[in-house]
Design an enzyme around this catalytic site. Structure first.
Site, PDB file in Angstrom:
ATOM      1  N   LYS A  39       0.675  -1.151  -0.085  1.00 60.68           N
ATOM      2  CA  LYS A  39       0.020   0.026   0.098  1.00 60.68           C
ATOM      3  C   LYS A  39       0.806   1.466   0.113  1.00 60.68           C
ATOM      4  CE  LYS A  39      -4.260   1.584   2.068  1.00 60.68           C
ATOM      5  NZ  LYS A  39      -5.164   1.300   0.759  1.00 60.68           N
ATOM      6  N   GLU A  77      -8.713  -5.669  -9.055  1.00 61.09           N
ATOM      7  CA  GLU A  77      -9.300  -4.652  -8.008  1.00 61.09           C
ATOM      8  C   GLU A  77      -9.844  -3.221  -8.456  1.00 61.09           C
ATOM      9  OE1 GLU A  77      -6.478  -4.126  -5.161  1.00 61.09           O
ATOM     10  OE2 GLU A  77      -4.848  -3.496  -6.325  1.00 61.09           O
TER      11      GLU A  77
END
Length: 324
Positions: free
Chosen positions: A176, A209
């Site tokens: 992330k 995603e």
């Protein structure tokens, strides 16, 4: 043309004067660089030569606080630590101290419902790509107001399409990082196409995603399925939702729970499709590339999973009370 040379006091004054609408949602910020907390949005700044700014060199998490409880706090902090470790970024403080800073900043913000934007940067020190020029890693935490989606969106669902932005490399997809250019472009294309979200598709034709959300589905056999984590971020809310779904499996609402490669054809044939993320919880997808999904409304399992997740946020074992 005359260009002003500003004094420090003039700069501070202008920072506080240049207000815009979004700043009303910025409740408090903690900065290791400043050594404390400010509630003045105009002073919530980061050094221009911090590698976070000019290289995207840092990691981050978004944590939701609901009714005074930080949901999945430990899971978010552990993922933050994992992301930092993968890029050789040392945390500026241990996780237990980070928790205390988070609690204190939320207290100063005087709110029981918020989204915490937590950033760990390589730090300031120069403008090259050399990470060793940075003085030390920094932590920036911004407490922002939480505005939930309208209940109408959960009933009627959202419109989703296929992204034309190439998915991240598998290794980078699991981190992330603050380098979110691909994510930004995915959101841009969804807005440009007047869609709510777009979904990535890898070279093999498998779903990845969305910009900041995971996609899952209930297949024609009533199995809850998520894409393999090979090229997507391991969403904390998605993983918790799948844990909670075990009760639906036991009750007979589901016949199975699994992880496998998913294609666009799987979406078209699904009974239900859902977007899952920190700020949106479990949001039903009722249209993909102009074609209706399921009944075109929120499905039974989507509604049940949403209820389980919201109850878990308020009184479940993953909800950490923020000391008053």
């Amino acid at each position: 043309m005359s260009v002003a040379v500003l004094s420090p006091s003039e700069i501070q004054s202008k920072l506080q004067e240049r207000a815009y609408a979004a700043q009303k949602t910025y409740l408090a910020m903690y900065s290791t660089w400043l050594g404390g907390i400010t509630k003045e949005p105009g002073l919530m700044t980061v050094p221009i030569d911090d590698h976070l700014v000019h290289r995207g060199d840092g990691v981050f998490e978004a944590i939701k606080v609901v009714d005074g409880k930080a949901f999945l706090l430990q899971e978010h902090l552990e993922r933050l630590e994992l992301s930092a470790g993968k890029i050789g970024l040392k945390l500026p403080m241990p996780l237990d101290e980070m928790r205390e800073v988070i609690f204190r900043t939320v207290q100063v913000a005087s709110t029981k419902n918020a989204v915490l934007r937590l950033y760990i940067s390589r730090g300031p020190g120069g403008f090259t790509t050399n990470p060793y020029e940075c003085l030390a890693s920094q932590m920036y935490l911004v407490v922002t107001a939480y505005t939930p989606y309208s209940e109408e969106r959960y009933i009627n669902g959202v419109r989703v399409g296929r992204s034309q932005i190439p998915p991240k490399d598998p290794w980078f997809a699991t981190i992330k990082t603050c380098n979110y250019l691909q994510n930004v472009l995915m959101k841009k294309e969804s807005v440009d196409r007047k869609l709510d979200f777009t979904i990535g598709v890898d070279p093999q034709g498998y779903l990845t995603e969305s910009s900041t959300e995971n996609i899952v589905m209930i297949d024609k056999n009533r199995t809850l399925v998520r894409p393999k984590l090979r090229q997507i971020l391991k969403g904390t809310t998605m993983m918790r939702s799948f844990e909670l779904a075990e009760s639906l499996l036991a009750a007979g609402a589901l016949t199975g729970i699994q992880e496998k490669d998913l294609t666009e054809m799987d979406l078209y044939e699904a009974q239900e499709v859902m977007m899952i993320g920190t700020t949106l919880d479990v949001l039903p997808v009722t249209e993909y590339e102009g074609k209706k999904i399921g009944t075109g409304k929120q499905g039974v399992v989507s509604a049940q999973l949403l209820q389980l997740l919201r109850e878990d946020m308020k009184k479940g074992p993953k909800a950490t009370p923020v000391p008053v």
